[in-house]
Enzyme design. Sequence first.
Site, PDB file in Angstrom:
ATOM      1  N   HIS A   1     111.996   3.742  -8.338  1.00  0.00           N
ATOM      2  CA  HIS A   1     111.739   2.326  -8.048  1.00  0.00           C
ATOM      3  C   HIS A   1     110.608   1.785  -8.908  1.00  0.00           C
ATOM      4  CE1 HIS A   1     108.396   3.978  -5.573  1.00  0.00           C
ATOM      5  NE2 HIS A   1     109.261   4.949  -5.364  1.00  0.00           N
TER       6      HIS A   1
ATOM      7  N   ASP B   1     102.463   6.973  -7.361  1.00  0.00           N
ATOM      8  CA  ASP B   1     103.392   7.572  -6.407  1.00  0.00           C
ATOM      9  C   ASP B   1     103.941   8.829  -7.089  1.00  0.00           C
ATOM     10  OD1 ASP B   1     105.473   8.229  -4.714  1.00  0.00           O
ATOM     11  OD2 ASP B   1     106.469   6.274  -4.811  1.00  0.00           O
TER      12      ASP B   1
ATOM     13  N   ASP C   1     104.727  14.495  -0.887  1.00  0.00           N
ATOM     14  CA  ASP C   1     104.844  13.177  -1.517  1.00  0.00           C
ATOM     15  C   ASP C   1     103.695  12.312  -1.025  1.00  0.00           C
ATOM     16  OD1 ASP C   1     105.671  10.776  -2.614  1.00  0.00           O
ATOM     17  OD2 ASP C   1     107.711  10.865  -1.813  1.00  0.00           O
TER      18      ASP C   1
ATOM     19  N   GLU D   1     111.723   9.318  -9.427  1.00  0.00           N
ATOM     20  CA  GLU D   1     111.847  10.463  -8.538  1.00  0.00           C
ATOM     21  C   GLU D   1     113.304  10.848  -8.446  1.00  0.00           C
ATOM     22  OE1 GLU D   1     110.795   9.541  -4.409  1.00  0.00           O
ATOM     23  OE2 GLU D   1     110.764   7.426  -4.966  1.00  0.00           O
TER      24      GLU D   1
HETATM   25 CO   LIG Z   1     108.438   6.945  -4.629  1.00  0.00          CO
END
Ligand SMILES: [Co+2]
Length: 456
Positions: free
Chosen positions: A308, A239, A228, A342
């Site tokens: 998020h 991200d 990640d 995610e």
């Molecule tokens: Co994230």
Amino acid sequence: MQENQNQNQNQQNPNQQKQQNPNQKNKPKAKNKPKGKGKGKGKGKGKGKGKGKNNPKTESKYKEKTESKQPKSSKKEARKTENITSEGAKQEQTSPPTIPVDELFEDKNFPIGIEMEYPNDNTSRITNEELRMKERMMLSDILPYLRKAAEVHRQTRQFANAFIRPGIKLWDMCVEIEEMNRKLISAQGLEAGLAFPTGCSINNCAAHYTPNKGDDRTLGKSDVMKIDFGLHINGYIIDSAYTVCFDPKFDPLLKASREATNAAVKAAGIDVRLCDLGEIIQEVIESHEVEIDGKVHNIVPIQNLSGHSLGPYEIHSGKSVPLVKGTEQKTRMEEGELFAFETFASTGKGVVSDENPTSHYMMRPDTSISLVTNPKARPLYHVIEKNFGTLAFCPRWLDRLDQTRYLFNLKHLVDSNVVRPYPPLSDINGSFVSQFEHTLILKPSCKEVLSKGDDY
Ligand SMILES: [Co+2]
């Protein structure tokens, strides 16, 4: 990177909720808001290439390169990659990569992610010329930032997948990934660089593990590792995460998360309720099971982790994308918003809790040096503010900046509520967790999955 959902920490840190009123000092370059009004800078660079068919030559090359190096578990699903193209590339990347992405593409013409139509009644959006115009106005400044960061992410993960093998020392792996990211993105202070530490959480650990100095852990041949990492340009963050595993018995576990993330991406749209995405994610994950050494395990989503929204220099800007149904997230997604989707699929209880030792830290958005009562900790405050701002960092990066004996001062900053710790988050011992994550933006006419590649 994940939101820290530990209740106690949320309670003792009320500052965390006030993210809409950022301290200037901690938000350099935050002038380019995601919902910017358009500054008339869109020079028509896009050439409308997002929708068309691309140069088949460059496309197939891209595909071939990536596929040959992916872990085999991610090969199965053939992807529509028409939109990801090297069109406009001035020169080819070397192998391993040595050329900053800036030098590969002319005039900020970075590859476009996968553009997807909105679900249901929003499908007409893509044909509306007015909307496309609005899009160019709104996003002409920030899309090149995001697309460049996404291209670096793709190139670095391809590079990483070529050398990650059982037995590799995780510290070395993270350093290699981070150095490659810095090179390809032309890292420059807070203008461009890494958005958070390289996570390599293993097995029952779902998120927020990266080695601290002295940690000699190596990758086991049956480990389930979540890679990640994130990059940003002027605070605009990509991200994205995936799972690496060399033992095929875990393929169904990886598939559960990969399909859940893809299903959520597919269902995403303007006015879509976040709680509805949670229900979809849970349903997809729970439709899978995995047999490990003769025992069949149910697979469940991790209920206290979530996707998020992303803001400038802000990894979690307020909205959460739940992984289970029945949450209170009646909030809807809105035009112009940037999200990290995610999902985590687990053979354990589906609940994570804090572990030791902590490696991820982040300065609070509304903090001030006046809270730092011990003068000896103030230089460290300045180092963090200057190098990371409100982005997450890890002790390895302090080592790299030639900081020494900082542990006491770092603890002081944490105790002073200036820096927030993000400890590793793990499900029960003996369980296994997989993760896949993409960053997408809700453009007026369609959504663009920025971090999408041939691998996932
Ligand atoms: Co994230």
